[in-house]
Design a protein around this motif. Structure first.
Motif, PDB file in Angstrom:
ATOM      1  N   PRO A  18       0.821  -1.205   0.000  1.00 51.88           N
ATOM      2  CA  PRO A  18       0.000   0.000   0.000  1.00 51.88           C
ATOM      3  C   PRO A  18       0.856   1.256   0.000  1.00 51.88           C
ATOM      4  O   PRO A  18       1.883   1.333   0.668  1.00 51.88           O
ATOM      5  N   SER A  19       0.443   2.238  -0.755  1.00 49.71           N
ATOM      6  CA  SER A  19       1.157   3.516  -0.791  1.00 49.71           C
ATOM      7  C   SER A  19       0.792   4.322   0.440  1.00 49.71           C
ATOM      8  O   SER A  19      -0.136   3.999   1.175  1.00 49.71           O
ATOM      9  N   ALA A  20       1.550   5.404   0.697  1.00 48.78           N
ATOM     10  CA  ALA A  20       1.293   6.234   1.864  1.00 48.78           C
ATOM     11  C   ALA A  20      -0.114   6.810   1.802  1.00 48.78           C
ATOM     12  O   ALA A  20      -0.806   6.902   2.812  1.00 48.78           O
ATOM     13  N   LYS A  21      -0.537   7.189   0.627  1.00 46.48           N
ATOM     14  CA  LYS A  21      -1.880   7.714   0.454  1.00 46.48           C
ATOM     15  C   LYS A  21      -2.440   7.169  -0.849  1.00 46.48           C
ATOM     16  O   LYS A  21      -2.020   7.566  -1.936  1.00 46.48           O
ATOM     17  N   PRO A  22      -3.365   6.239  -0.782  1.00 45.39           N
ATOM     18  CA  PRO A  22      -3.909   5.656  -2.013  1.00 45.39           C
ATOM     19  C   PRO A  22      -4.688   6.684  -2.811  1.00 45.39           C
ATOM     20  O   PRO A  22      -5.317   7.598  -2.257  1.00 45.39           O
ATOM     21  N   ARG A  23      -4.647   6.532  -4.110  1.00 47.39           N
ATOM     22  CA  ARG A  23      -5.421   7.404  -5.000  1.00 47.39           C
ATOM     23  C   ARG A  23      -6.817   6.805  -5.141  1.00 47.39           C
ATOM     24  O   ARG A  23      -6.989   5.733  -5.708  1.00 47.39           O
ATOM     25  N   ILE A  24      -7.793   7.527  -4.617  1.00 50.06           N
ATOM     26  CA  ILE A  24      -9.168   7.058  -4.601  1.00 50.06           C
ATOM     27  C   ILE A  24      -9.987   7.815  -5.644  1.00 50.06           C
ATOM     28  O   ILE A  24      -9.866   9.028  -5.771  1.00 50.06           O
ATOM     29  N   GLY A  25     -10.811   7.085  -6.366  1.00 55.51           N
ATOM     30  CA  GLY A  25     -11.762   7.704  -7.278  1.00 55.51           C
ATOM     31  C   GLY A  25     -13.177   7.390  -6.822  1.00 55.51           C
ATOM     32  O   GLY A  25     -13.480   6.253  -6.480  1.00 55.51           O
ATOM     33  N   LEU A  26     -14.036   8.393  -6.778  1.00 58.51           N
ATOM     34  CA  LEU A  26     -15.440   8.201  -6.429  1.00 58.51           C
ATOM     35  C   LEU A  26     -16.279   8.452  -7.672  1.00 58.51           C
ATOM     36  O   LEU A  26     -16.201   9.532  -8.276  1.00 58.51           O
ATOM     37  N   VAL A  27     -17.062   7.450  -8.062  1.00 57.94           N
ATOM     38  CA  VAL A  27     -17.857   7.521  -9.290  1.00 57.94           C
ATOM     39  C   VAL A  27     -19.320   7.322  -8.912  1.00 57.94           C
ATOM     40  O   VAL A  27     -19.700   6.269  -8.389  1.00 57.94           O
ATOM     41  N   LEU A  28     -20.142   8.325  -9.188  1.00 62.46           N
ATOM     42  CA  LEU A  28     -21.540   8.306  -8.769  1.00 62.46           C
ATOM     43  C   LEU A  28     -22.451   8.409  -9.982  1.00 62.46           C
ATOM     44  O   LEU A  28     -22.376   9.372 -10.751  1.00 62.46           O
ATOM     45  N   ALA A  29     -23.309   7.411 -10.137  1.00 66.39           N
ATOM     46  CA  ALA A  29     -24.253   7.399 -11.257  1.00 66.39           C
ATOM     47  C   ALA A  29     -25.488   8.225 -10.914  1.00 66.39           C
ATOM     48  O   ALA A  29     -25.586   8.823  -9.840  1.00 66.39           O
ATOM     49  N   GLY A  30     -26.454   8.239 -11.848  1.00 67.21           N
ATOM     50  CA  GLY A  30     -27.658   9.031 -11.663  1.00 67.21           C
ATOM     51  C   GLY A  30     -28.738   8.252 -10.945  1.00 67.21           C
ATOM     52  O   GLY A  30     -28.484   7.385 -10.123  1.00 67.21           O
ATOM     53  N   GLY A  31     -29.988   8.564 -11.285  1.00 66.00           N
ATOM     54  CA  GLY A  31     -31.100   7.905 -10.617  1.00 66.00           C
ATOM     55  C   GLY A  31     -32.130   8.866 -10.083  1.00 66.00           C
ATOM     56  O   GLY A  31     -32.992   8.465  -9.304  1.00 66.00           O
ATOM     57  N   HIS A 233     -26.199  22.270 -26.667  1.00 66.71           N
ATOM     58  CA  HIS A 233     -27.371  21.864 -25.905  1.00 66.71           C
ATOM     59  C   HIS A 233     -27.113  20.466 -25.348  1.00 66.71           C
ATOM     60  O   HIS A 233     -26.896  19.519 -26.107  1.00 66.71           O
ATOM     61  N   VAL A 234     -27.130  20.359 -24.018  1.00 63.11           N
ATOM     62  CA  VAL A 234     -26.757  19.104 -23.381  1.00 63.11           C
ATOM     63  C   VAL A 234     -27.909  18.564 -22.525  1.00 63.11           C
ATOM     64  O   VAL A 234     -28.757  19.309 -22.034  1.00 63.11           O
ATOM     65  N   VAL A 235     -27.908  17.247 -22.373  1.00 66.31           N
ATOM     66  CA  VAL A 235     -28.899  16.557 -21.554  1.00 66.31           C
ATOM     67  C   VAL A 235     -28.168  15.551 -20.663  1.00 66.31           C
ATOM     68  O   VAL A 235     -26.936  15.508 -20.614  1.00 66.31           O
ATOM     69  N   ASP A 236     -28.937  14.724 -19.995  1.00 63.85           N
ATOM     70  CA  ASP A 236     -28.441  13.747 -19.029  1.00 63.85           C
ATOM     71  C   ASP A 236     -27.269  12.920 -19.577  1.00 63.85           C
ATOM     72  O   ASP A 236     -27.347  12.353 -20.663  1.00 63.85           O
ATOM     73  N   GLY A 237     -26.190  12.835 -18.772  1.00 70.06           N
ATOM     74  CA  GLY A 237     -25.007  12.102 -19.205  1.00 70.06           C
ATOM     75  C   GLY A 237     -25.188  10.611 -19.261  1.00 70.06           C
ATOM     76  O   GLY A 237     -24.360   9.901 -19.854  1.00 70.06           O
ATOM     77  N   VAL A 238     -26.275  10.091 -18.668  1.00 72.83           N
ATOM     78  CA  VAL A 238     -26.479   8.638 -18.646  1.00 72.83           C
ATOM     79  C   VAL A 238     -26.826   8.091 -20.026  1.00 72.83           C
ATOM     80  O   VAL A 238     -26.811   6.875 -20.230  1.00 72.83           O
TER      81      VAL A 238
END
Length: 414
Positions: A18-31, A233-238
């Motif tokens: 393990p590294s001193a500080k792990p690189r964390i990614g948080l990925v949140l979907a819609g709903g 013009h943009v809409v929901d990324g899902v």
């Protein structure tokens, strides 16, 4: 009926230190609002239960639709418990007088509706003229086909999302500017003209206010009109992907924690056949979309495992038998509280059930489960939580102990 966790990683030849500080990614979907409530509860449980994890100190946040709103708050230093007070327990004012009310999402899209209504006379006159000039050679359907332009692209205004987040991120210590955040934030929308995924927060797309990008990412087609941002013009990324976890993985994270609230409801367990169809068109459409979206998550996870073998992934989802995630009306404060508490407790149960596999995976990155915290059945997230959920956690934990005892006896008996 508990949340599910899918630990994904390729088996490695050697144990990674393990590294001193792990690189964390948080990925949140819609709903939608329901998904946002679930993610708040799940995040609170995850952070409380994992030693060394700070969900406000991830290397990168990726959010889509409702998940974009939650990711924006996390990147701005708002904790899941603070979000619970801000979004869920909003009957009293918190956070400098900022209040979130679901009614913000029910404002009619007056600008869009007025624009379409004003176009009706011209479109009708043009249709009649087109039919008359055809001298009987054109059908009414051909001539009046242009009337479809009078249909609004959305009936509700998403400006309430922008206004609320703009106000929230104007508080001291926060920012509505991607470039001033301490951590990377990416909000994904879809260009309605090209179908291309637009990743706000990436270089060249980071000059857009976070609140406006979140509004665009959450613009569900048919409900909200497309949001115009810098001429697009943009809409929901899902529409393109459910999670877009590859964005976090491409940033080289060691561990990606993904939360997907969109799962189909398995009505057969509690109701038998016919439950979904009996509830009418909207319920059938909801189930159809959930099934399509969830199948994409499964395919995506398989591809991530092959493409990013050095990264670990934890996927949190509601249980497919949980009717709360399918039928709850979140315009009631008590329902929002119950749903958030359910998500919190369900995630704790899932962490407990899968503690051996999860702790082994977390240890590779210097993280560990707090087993005493998971065993503490007195913990709650919202004020005055429903009693039956706490009791269910105690019952489930007891069931786990009995299962272990039965297994031990079988082994001892040879």
């Amino acid at each position: 009926m508990t949340a599910t966790i899918t630990p994904l990683s390729r088996v490695r030849a050697q144990r990674v230190q393990p590294s001193a500080k792990p690189r964390i990614g948080l990925v949140l979907a819609g709903g939608g609002p329901l998904g946002a409530v679930y993610e708040i509860g799940a995040l609170a449980a995850i952070e409380e239960s994992i030693e060394g994890l700070d969900v406000n100190d991830a290397s990168v946040y990726v959010g889509i639709s409702a998940g974009g709103i939650i990711a924006s708050g996390l990147a701005n230093g708002i904790t899941p418990h603070e979000m619970c007070r801000l979004f869920i327990e909003s009957d009293t004012e918190h956070d400098g007088g900022v209040q979130f009310k679901p009614e913000l999402l029910l404002r009619p899209a007056w600008t869009e509706l007025r624009k379409r209504a004003q176009s009706v006379p011209g479109l009708l006159a043009g249709s009649l003229l087109h039919f008359a000039r055809g001298r009987g050679k054109r059908t009414l359907a051909d001539s009046f086909e242009r009337m479809k332009r009078a249909l609004p692209t959305g009936i509700l205004s998403g400006d309430g999302i922008h206004e609320f987040l703009q106000h929230t991120f104007s508080q001291p210590g926060r920012t509505n500017d991607f470039r001033q955040l301490r951590h990377k934030l990416v909000l994904v929308a879809t260009d309605v003209d090209s179908g291309e995924a637009i990743c706000y927060g990436q270089p060249g797309l980071d000059d857009v206010p976070i609140s406006r990008a979140a509004q665009g990412s959450a613009a569900v087609p048919g409900l909200f009109p497309p949001v115009e941002i810098n001429g697009r013009h943009v809409v929901d990324g899902v529409l393109r992907k459910t999670l877009h976890a590859s964005i976090a993985l491409e940033h080289g994270v060691d561990l990606a924690i993904c939360i997907n609230p969109i799962v189909p409801y398995n009505a057969r367990v509690a109701h038998g056949a016919g439950k979904i169809a009996d509830d009418g068109l909207l319920t059938v459409l909801s189930q159809t979309l959930r099934s399509i979206i969830h199948s994409r998550v499964k395919r995506g996870m398989d591809s991530y495992q092959r493409s990013y073998p050095e990264s670990d992934i934890l996927l949190f989802e509601p249980n497919e038998e949980d009717a709360e995630m399918f039928f709850t009306n979140l315009f009631s404060t008590s329902n929002r509280r119950r749903m958030c508490e359910n998500a919190y407790q369900d995630t704790r149960i899932a962490l407990w059930r899968n503690r051996v596999a999860i702790d082994r995976k977390l240890a590779r990155h210097g993280l560990h489960l707090k087993l005493p915290v998971l065993q503490d059945s007195s913990l709650t997230l919202v004020q005055n939580p429903p009693r039956n959920k706490k009791d269910r956690f105690k019952t489930d934990k007891l069931g786990q102990v009995l299962d272990q005892l039965e297994h031990t006896l079988k082994v001892a008996g040879g």
